[in-house]
Scaffold this motif. Structure first.
Motif, PDB file in Angstrom:
ATOM      1  N   ASN A 145      -6.920  -7.584  -2.207  1.00 48.40           N
ATOM      2  CA  ASN A 145      -7.175  -7.661  -0.772  1.00 48.40           C
ATOM      3  C   ASN A 145      -5.961  -7.222   0.044  1.00 48.40           C
ATOM      4  OD1 ASN A 145      -9.600  -8.693  -1.605  1.00 48.40           O
ATOM      5  ND2 ASN A 145      -9.109 -10.822  -1.108  1.00 48.40           N
ATOM      6  N   GLY A 146      -4.772  -7.552  -0.465  1.00 49.42           N
ATOM      7  CA  GLY A 146      -3.570  -7.098   0.226  1.00 49.42           C
ATOM      8  C   GLY A 146      -3.504  -5.582   0.293  1.00 49.42           C
ATOM      9  N   ALA A 147      -3.856  -4.925  -0.823  1.00 52.16           N
ATOM     10  CA  ALA A 147      -3.837  -3.464  -0.855  1.00 52.16           C
ATOM     11  C   ALA A 147      -4.873  -2.868   0.086  1.00 52.16           C
ATOM     12  CB  ALA A 147      -4.070  -2.978  -2.284  1.00 52.16           C
TER      13      ALA A 147
ATOM     14  N   THR B  86       2.420 -13.714  -3.320  1.00 53.53           N
ATOM     15  CA  THR B  86       3.148 -12.910  -4.302  1.00 53.53           C
ATOM     16  C   THR B  86       2.324 -11.689  -4.710  1.00 53.53           C
ATOM     17  OG1 THR B  86       4.270 -14.891  -5.139  1.00 53.53           O
ATOM     18  CG2 THR B  86       4.276 -12.942  -6.563  1.00 53.53           C
ATOM     19  N   GLY B  87       1.033 -11.896  -4.940  1.00 50.66           N
ATOM     20  CA  GLY B  87       0.166 -10.761  -5.255  1.00 50.66           C
ATOM     21  C   GLY B  87       0.087  -9.766  -4.121  1.00 50.66           C
ATOM     22  N   SER B  88       0.107 -10.266  -2.877  1.00 53.06           N
ATOM     23  CA  SER B  88      -0.007  -9.366  -1.725  1.00 53.06           C
ATOM     24  C   SER B  88       1.244  -8.517  -1.536  1.00 53.06           C
ATOM     25  CB  SER B  88      -0.293 -10.164  -0.449  1.00 53.06           C
ATOM     26  OG  SER B  88       0.838 -10.925  -0.052  1.00 53.06           O
ATOM     27  N   MET B  89       2.367  -8.937  -2.118  1.00 58.50           N
ATOM     28  CA  MET B  89       3.566  -8.090  -2.101  1.00 58.50           C
ATOM     29  C   MET B  89       3.432  -6.936  -3.090  1.00 58.50           C
ATOM     30  SD  MET B  89       6.939 -10.490  -1.742  1.00 58.50           S
ATOM     31  CE  MET B  89       6.576 -11.500  -3.172  1.00 58.50           C
ATOM     32  N   ILE B  90       2.775  -7.212  -4.205  1.00 55.82           N
ATOM     33  CA  ILE B  90       2.683  -6.223  -5.284  1.00 55.82           C
ATOM     34  C   ILE B  90       1.579  -5.209  -5.024  1.00 55.82           C
ATOM     35  CG2 ILE B  90       2.221  -5.951  -7.759  1.00 55.82           C
ATOM     36  CD1 ILE B  90       3.369  -8.800  -8.117  1.00 55.82           C
TER      37      ILE B  90
ATOM     38  N   ALA C 124       2.041  -1.773  -2.826  1.00 58.07           N
ATOM     39  CA  ALA C 124       2.945  -0.813  -3.474  1.00 58.07           C
ATOM     40  C   ALA C 124       2.263  -0.150  -4.662  1.00 58.07           C
ATOM     41  CB  ALA C 124       4.227  -1.514  -3.906  1.00 58.07           C
ATOM     42  N   LEU C 125       1.569  -0.938  -5.485  1.00 61.99           N
ATOM     43  CA  LEU C 125       0.850  -0.369  -6.628  1.00 61.99           C
ATOM     44  C   LEU C 125      -0.249   0.586  -6.162  1.00 61.99           C
ATOM     45  CD1 LEU C 125       0.395  -3.399  -9.065  1.00 61.99           C
ATOM     46  CD2 LEU C 125       1.898  -1.425  -9.360  1.00 61.99           C
ATOM     47  N   ALA C 126      -1.038   0.136  -5.187  1.00 69.30           N
ATOM     48  CA  ALA C 126      -2.139   0.965  -4.704  1.00 69.30           C
ATOM     49  C   ALA C 126      -1.615   2.238  -4.040  1.00 69.30           C
ATOM     50  CB  ALA C 126      -3.000   0.179  -3.718  1.00 69.30           C
ATOM     51  N   GLY C 127      -0.492   2.143  -3.327  1.00 67.96           N
ATOM     52  CA  GLY C 127       0.089   3.328  -2.717  1.00 67.96           C
ATOM     53  C   GLY C 127       0.488   4.355  -3.750  1.00 67.96           C
TER      54      GLY C 127
ATOM     55  N   GLN D  31      -4.290  -3.512   3.909  1.00 63.27           N
ATOM     56  CA  GLN D  31      -3.120  -2.804   4.432  1.00 63.27           C
ATOM     57  C   GLN D  31      -3.305  -1.290   4.440  1.00 63.27           C
ATOM     58  OE1 GLN D  31      -0.233  -3.849   5.746  1.00 63.27           O
ATOM     59  NE2 GLN D  31      -0.530  -6.034   5.477  1.00 63.27           N
ATOM     60  N   LEU D  32      -4.155  -0.777   3.532  1.00 62.24           N
ATOM     61  CA  LEU D  32      -4.219   0.673   3.337  1.00 62.24           C
ATOM     62  C   LEU D  32      -5.591   1.291   3.609  1.00 62.24           C
ATOM     63  CD1 LEU D  32      -2.139   0.865   0.018  1.00 62.24           C
ATOM     64  CD2 LEU D  32      -1.324   1.200   2.359  1.00 62.24           C
ATOM     65  N   TYR D  33      -6.551   0.512   4.053  1.00 59.63           N
ATOM     66  CA  TYR D  33      -7.899   1.066   4.250  1.00 59.63           C
ATOM     67  C   TYR D  33      -7.910   2.192   5.279  1.00 59.63           C
ATOM     68  CZ  TYR D  33      -8.379  -1.516   8.635  1.00 59.63           C
ATOM     69  OH  TYR D  33      -8.221  -1.992   9.916  1.00 59.63           O
ATOM     70  N   ALA D  34      -6.970   2.155   6.236  1.00 64.54           N
ATOM     71  CA  ALA D  34      -6.935   3.213   7.254  1.00 64.54           C
ATOM     72  C   ALA D  34      -6.682   4.580   6.626  1.00 64.54           C
ATOM     73  CB  ALA D  34      -5.870   2.899   8.296  1.00 64.54           C
ATOM     74  N   LEU D  35      -5.937   4.635   5.518  1.00 67.45           N
ATOM     75  CA  LEU D  35      -5.700   5.899   4.830  1.00 67.45           C
ATOM     76  C   LEU D  35      -6.987   6.431   4.218  1.00 67.45           C
ATOM     77  CD1 LEU D  35      -2.348   5.109   2.973  1.00 67.45           C
ATOM     78  CD2 LEU D  35      -2.701   5.899   5.315  1.00 67.45           C
TER      79      LEU D  35
END
Length: 430
Positions: free
Chosen positions: A223-225, A347-351, A354-357, A228-232
């Motif tokens: 969910n963090g990924a 902690t998962g939302s930090m990772i 970056a991984l998804a990017g 944060q990145l759905y706009a891309l």
């Protein structure tokens, strides 16, 4: 007959709670707005998805730091001053994003925004927890949950018609942070004492409720990924109107979560919560695969429906995971456990971003939802595996489901599940 004075006191209490809820809704609107202003600006500046993912992760890092430092700050200066401090910090950092295009500067400003948002939520939610009448805490939490989601849905629409990279987008985010001060400053009630919510350590959490730890960690990553990145993803889907499409896509995801949260929780009160988590993850995973493979070829209406289905599954199971952990908490331990689960999520939302990017940089924007699908299917399999290996909590030991927010440590004190915990048999931990 209830004395008139008591009625006035209760109305005053609800007015006080409503003021803080509105303030936090404005905070969520600011976070929703920055979720499209930031990525679309970075795209316009030519940043790679890998860089955008790293910047998004810096927001999560700031959030974790803010969640840890906010309670101590509130104890020193009080709720109103702390809220003003964090609102000013968020407003300045949002405006500061416009000053430079350097990656390190953006990471710093995003970290400050994340820290400010965590502090605002900790200040506001602990205030609500102290001000809400104990007998009505569930109703207050439900009101806050819906209002908070509506704020997060509204934020992107406020910035949808602003050109990417223009000053107006950052000013909108900054203004929303500043506007959150108005209802807080106008309240006449005294500030409540800060509730204590020290989290469990990770090892203790794992020994008590490993399934909840797994679900919360994957919720943070996936969910963090996506949030944060759905706009891309949307920018490639509809390049000519990316901001408007992103706002509608976000509304579909959050709307799906609002509609599914309570039904999922009610079902989980009657069957093994791990099965419910597995089902939600599976449904959301299928929607993610369809978005990843076919979104470019489907009508927009179908894309929004799939986004809603994804949100209904992926943005709902965190609350079920918290309920699963609370079922296994000992007497008086649910609040601390819920706080610990939140830190696992953070902690998962930090990772995740970056991984998804990195994945998107190598495989394109559509891989965001393939990344999400893999995480969701892993979660579903893990929940089914845990269910086979360990027994579920007996029905008489289960607490009634109440929605839980991945927001701040103080949210644990607001949740009615933290009151009146019954002893749990940790030998059947799942």
């Amino acid at each position: 007959m209830t004395p008139v004075g008591n009625d006035d006191k209760m109305i005053d209490e609800y007015r006080n709670v409503a003021a803080i809820v509105v303030a936090l809704a404005l905070t969520q609107a600011a976070t929703g707005a920055i979720s499209i202003v930031g990525p679309l600006t970075l795209i316009a500046q030519g940043a790679s998805t890998l860089i955008i993912g790293a910047i998004a992760s810096s927001y999560a890092l700031g959030f974790v730091l803010g969640a840890r430092m906010a309670p101590a700050e509130i104890r020193q200066i009080g709720h109103i001053r702390a809220f003003a401090l964090f609102a000013a910090g968020g407003s300045l950092a949002a405006a500061g994003l416009y000053l430079s295009t350097h990656t390190a500067w953006w990471m710093l400003m995003q970290a400050l925004i994340g820290m400010s948002v965590a502090g605002l939520l900790a200040s506001g939610e602990s205030w609500i927890a102290g001000a809400a009448p104990a007998a009505r805490r569930g109703a207050v939490l439900g009101f806050y949950l819906v209002t908070s989601k509506l704020g997060f849905m509204a934020g992107p629409f406020l910035a949808a018609y602003v050109s990417p990279g223009s000053a107006a987008g950052f000013l909108i985010v900054s203004a929303l942070f500043t506007a959150s001060l108005i209802p807080v400053s106008a309240t006449r009630r005294a500030e409540p004492p800060l509730p204590s919510a020290e989290p469990f350590g990770p090892l203790r959490l794992w020994k008590t409720a490993p399934s909840a730890v797994i679900a919360a960690f994957i919720a943070g990553i996936v969910n963090g990924a996506v949030l944060q990145l759905y706009a891309l993803f949307v920018a490639d889907l509809s390049p000519g109107s990316a901001a408007t499409m992103a706002a509608m896509f976000n509304a579909a995801m959050i709307g799906g979560a609002v509609l599914s949260q309570w039904p999922a929780g009610v079902i989980s009160d009657n069957v093994d919560r791990r099965v419910v988590i597995a089902a939600l993850a599976s449904v959301s995973g299928v929607a993610a695969v369809l978005l990843a493979i076919f979104a470019m070829h489907l009508p927009l209406s179908v894309v929004f429906v799939l986004a809603g289905i994804w949100g209904a599954g992926s943005l709902s199971y965190y609350g079920v995971a918290v309920a699963h952990a609370a079922d296994r908490a000992g007497q008086g331990e649910a609040t601390n456990m819920m706080s610990g689960i939140l830190m696992i999520w953070a902690t998962g939302s930090m990772i995740g971003p970056a991984l998804a990017g990195g994945v998107m940089s190598a495989a394109g924007s559509g891989s965001l939802f393939m990344f999400a699908a893999i995480g969701l299917f892993v979660l579903a399999l893990a929940m089914l595996y845990r269910r086979v290996g360990t027994a579920q909590v007996a029905d008489f030991d289960k607490g009634e489901f109440s929605p839980s927010l991945a927001t701040s440590l103080a949210a644990a004190d607001l949740n009615p599940m933290s009151d009146g915990d019954e002893d749990a048999d940790t030998e059947t931990s799942g």
